[in-house]
Design a protein around this motif. Sequence first.
Motif, PDB file in Angstrom:
ATOM      1  N   LEU A  53      56.551  17.380  61.018  1.00  0.00           N
ATOM      2  CA  LEU A  53      56.156  16.276  60.136  1.00  0.00           C
ATOM      3  C   LEU A  53      56.692  14.944  60.640  1.00  0.00           C
ATOM      4  O   LEU A  53      56.027  13.926  60.548  1.00  0.00           O
ATOM      5  CB  LEU A  53      56.656  16.547  58.718  1.00  0.00           C
ATOM      6  CG  LEU A  53      55.875  17.619  57.971  1.00  0.00           C
ATOM      7  CD1 LEU A  53      56.550  17.971  56.672  1.00  0.00           C
ATOM      8  CD2 LEU A  53      54.463  17.146  57.702  1.00  0.00           C
ATOM      9  N   PHE A  54      57.926  14.961  61.212  1.00  0.00           N
ATOM     10  CA  PHE A  54      58.469  13.707  61.737  1.00  0.00           C
ATOM     11  C   PHE A  54      57.793  13.303  63.034  1.00  0.00           C
ATOM     12  O   PHE A  54      57.910  12.168  63.464  1.00  0.00           O
ATOM     13  CB  PHE A  54      59.983  13.809  61.911  1.00  0.00           C
ATOM     14  CG  PHE A  54      60.725  13.610  60.623  1.00  0.00           C
ATOM     15  CD1 PHE A  54      60.764  12.357  60.043  1.00  0.00           C
ATOM     16  CD2 PHE A  54      61.344  14.662  59.985  1.00  0.00           C
ATOM     17  CE1 PHE A  54      61.409  12.167  58.837  1.00  0.00           C
ATOM     18  CE2 PHE A  54      62.000  14.475  58.784  1.00  0.00           C
ATOM     19  CZ  PHE A  54      62.032  13.226  58.208  1.00  0.00           C
ATOM     20  N   MET A 211      52.932  15.398  45.442  1.00  0.00           N
ATOM     21  CA  MET A 211      52.925  15.262  46.905  1.00  0.00           C
ATOM     22  C   MET A 211      51.524  15.092  47.468  1.00  0.00           C
ATOM     23  O   MET A 211      51.355  15.035  48.674  1.00  0.00           O
ATOM     24  CB  MET A 211      53.570  16.492  47.527  1.00  0.00           C
ATOM     25  CG  MET A 211      55.032  16.595  47.224  1.00  0.00           C
ATOM     26  SD  MET A 211      55.825  17.817  48.229  1.00  0.00           S
ATOM     27  CE  MET A 211      55.103  19.303  47.610  1.00  0.00           C
ATOM     28  N   GLU A 213      49.293  12.813  47.970  1.00  0.00           N
ATOM     29  CA  GLU A 213      48.888  11.754  48.895  1.00  0.00           C
ATOM     30  C   GLU A 213      49.846  11.616  50.075  1.00  0.00           C
ATOM     31  O   GLU A 213      49.602  10.824  50.972  1.00  0.00           O
ATOM     32  CB  GLU A 213      48.820  10.415  48.155  1.00  0.00           C
ATOM     33  CG  GLU A 213      47.603  10.274  47.257  1.00  0.00           C
ATOM     34  CD  GLU A 213      46.315  10.095  48.044  1.00  0.00           C
ATOM     35  OE1 GLU A 213      46.328   9.355  49.028  1.00  0.00           O
ATOM     36  OE2 GLU A 213      45.315  10.719  47.682  1.00  0.00           O
ATOM     37  N   TYR A 214      50.972  12.336  50.042  1.00  0.00           N
ATOM     38  CA  TYR A 214      51.975  12.134  51.084  1.00  0.00           C
ATOM     39  C   TYR A 214      51.625  12.903  52.347  1.00  0.00           C
ATOM     40  O   TYR A 214      51.108  14.005  52.293  1.00  0.00           O
ATOM     41  CB  TYR A 214      53.353  12.564  50.576  1.00  0.00           C
ATOM     42  CG  TYR A 214      53.979  11.522  49.703  1.00  0.00           C
ATOM     43  CD1 TYR A 214      54.415  10.333  50.246  1.00  0.00           C
ATOM     44  CD2 TYR A 214      54.099  11.712  48.343  1.00  0.00           C
ATOM     45  CE1 TYR A 214      54.959   9.357  49.461  1.00  0.00           C
ATOM     46  CE2 TYR A 214      54.649  10.742  47.539  1.00  0.00           C
ATOM     47  CZ  TYR A 214      55.080   9.563  48.107  1.00  0.00           C
ATOM     48  OH  TYR A 214      55.616   8.586  47.324  1.00  0.00           O
ATOM     49  N   SER A 215      51.923  12.283  53.485  1.00  0.00           N
ATOM     50  CA  SER A 215      51.675  12.973  54.745  1.00  0.00           C
ATOM     51  C   SER A 215      52.742  12.563  55.744  1.00  0.00           C
ATOM     52  O   SER A 215      53.489  11.621  55.501  1.00  0.00           O
ATOM     53  CB  SER A 215      50.286  12.614  55.275  1.00  0.00           C
ATOM     54  OG  SER A 215      50.221  11.235  55.525  1.00  0.00           O
ATOM     55  N   GLY A 216      52.792  13.297  56.856  1.00  0.00           N
ATOM     56  CA  GLY A 216      53.658  12.930  57.967  1.00  0.00           C
ATOM     57  C   GLY A 216      55.111  12.756  57.588  1.00  0.00           C
ATOM     58  O   GLY A 216      55.704  13.604  56.945  1.00  0.00           O
ATOM     59  N   LEU A 219      56.264  13.074  53.943  1.00  0.00           N
ATOM     60  CA  LEU A 219      56.339  14.468  53.520  1.00  0.00           C
ATOM     61  C   LEU A 219      57.577  15.133  54.116  1.00  0.00           C
ATOM     62  O   LEU A 219      58.210  15.975  53.475  1.00  0.00           O
ATOM     63  CB  LEU A 219      55.069  15.201  53.959  1.00  0.00           C
ATOM     64  CG  LEU A 219      54.743  16.509  53.252  1.00  0.00           C
ATOM     65  CD1 LEU A 219      54.656  16.311  51.761  1.00  0.00           C
ATOM     66  CD2 LEU A 219      53.444  17.074  53.763  1.00  0.00           C
ATOM     67  N   GLN A 223      60.480  17.074  52.194  1.00  0.00           N
ATOM     68  CA  GLN A 223      60.927  18.429  52.542  1.00  0.00           C
ATOM     69  C   GLN A 223      62.444  18.474  52.652  1.00  0.00           C
ATOM     70  O   GLN A 223      63.085  19.429  52.209  1.00  0.00           O
ATOM     71  CB  GLN A 223      60.309  18.872  53.873  1.00  0.00           C
ATOM     72  CG  GLN A 223      58.802  19.006  53.846  1.00  0.00           C
ATOM     73  CD  GLN A 223      58.364  20.307  53.241  1.00  0.00           C
ATOM     74  OE1 GLN A 223      59.040  21.304  53.385  1.00  0.00           O
ATOM     75  NE2 GLN A 223      57.248  20.299  52.553  1.00  0.00           N
TER      76      GLN A 223
END
Lengths: 299, 169
Positions: A53-54, A211, A213-216, A219, A223
Amino acid sequence: MAIIIKILEYILIAFGVAILGLIYGGIGRKITARIQNRYGPPFYQNILDVLKLFGKRNEASHGVMFDLGPVIALTGILTSLMFLPLGSSTPLISFEGDIFVLFYLLVVSPLGMALGAGEGANPNATIGIARGLTMMLGYELVLFVSIIPLMIHYDTASFYKLVQMQGTFPNWNFFPFFLSAFAGLIALQGMMGLQPFDVVVAPHEIASGPMVEYSGRFLGLLQLWHAIAVIVETGIIADAFLGNGGAGWFILKTFSLFMIVIMVAAIFPRFRIGQAVKFYWKYPLIIGLLGFLVLFIWR
Amino acid sequence: MGLFKFSRSRSLWMMHFCTGCGAIEMPPTMTSRYDMERFGIIPMATPRQSDLLLVTGYLTVKTLKRVVRSYEQMAEPKYVIAFGSCTMRGGMYWDSYNTVKELDLYIPVDIYINGCMPRPEAIIDAFIKLRDMIDKGEANAWKNYRDNLDWYKQNQAKVFDINKWSAKI
């Protein structure tokens, strides 16, 4: 000088706790898979998820508050980690009344997430937030009721003192205050947002709720928040009811509590939000209130 | 950097765009019998969170609009697996008036799975192939989409306009 060492120590602890929480989560996924007769992912799967994700790019953003939401969530849980005695070690901040501060700080993370997800303006996120805040009314009350008998018994509101005074194995608070401990355990289930209380993040119903709309990287921060929250939340119950001990014992105790929660979660379906709050205000609350009787009988 | 690449191929969150009959092959792939969570692949609820888009069958023009929109919402790097003969050359919908025949014209596809429909074994095989492709740096369809955006948009516009035209008649 001393304060710098303390800050460095805290950063080290925060990293350690985050990685420990991610490994707990991975083992939890493995155990769930085994219960469902599957092979399951490797135990380090959650660490890989966060790394991935990062490593993502061009995440969607919906405004400043949307970006800050995960940061507030992570900050809230990291601040509450300062107040939590990890085993018998002294927490970074400790004073008379810090239990109340700790409980207030636990609310900061969901609120930060609510602020962030609210700006995304996705209807699913809005439903998720509403459910999350309603859910908090349920489990926070039960958690308070399960801890208050201990504060009355030891006549202190400092978490560190409370842990120190209860001593090791045969003197665990769990044995006299087993009713409160049971109520606390049910509150833990809701606090961690697992079945049957996973109404907030219900992937097939409201598309993972706040969560959605959250990405990348956002997110990824969420986590990490979940990973640290696992340790903090099981740590509260472990410290309050399962005695004090070294760091190893602390890990063992929190892990056993986590296993109980995961195994309950693996076999239960989901309550509706109304059912969940009603359940909390009926059974665990009554069990928790009965826990006060111990004060009259045992003292 | 190697660690990021490793984690990228080992943790694929997928969104299955359940069109056509391929959707029915996904439950066995996810659950006890074939268990794709072994490879770190889990279903995600929204395109924002996912890395892998599964198009599981034929696409009508109406559905294609939604697929393109979902695909564009995903964060890069992103991968697409297309199922069955319908996505390749139209399959049994070859002479249908409102399905698209080649998915590759509208969104870039990393891997096609042959069959009508592919069995879960074939799907697992495709997942492993994709994992190897990411490891070798070959799964670059998303870069292709970014570089040739005009071409893809042109193709999309063409098919969406034809739909409008046929509705008039």
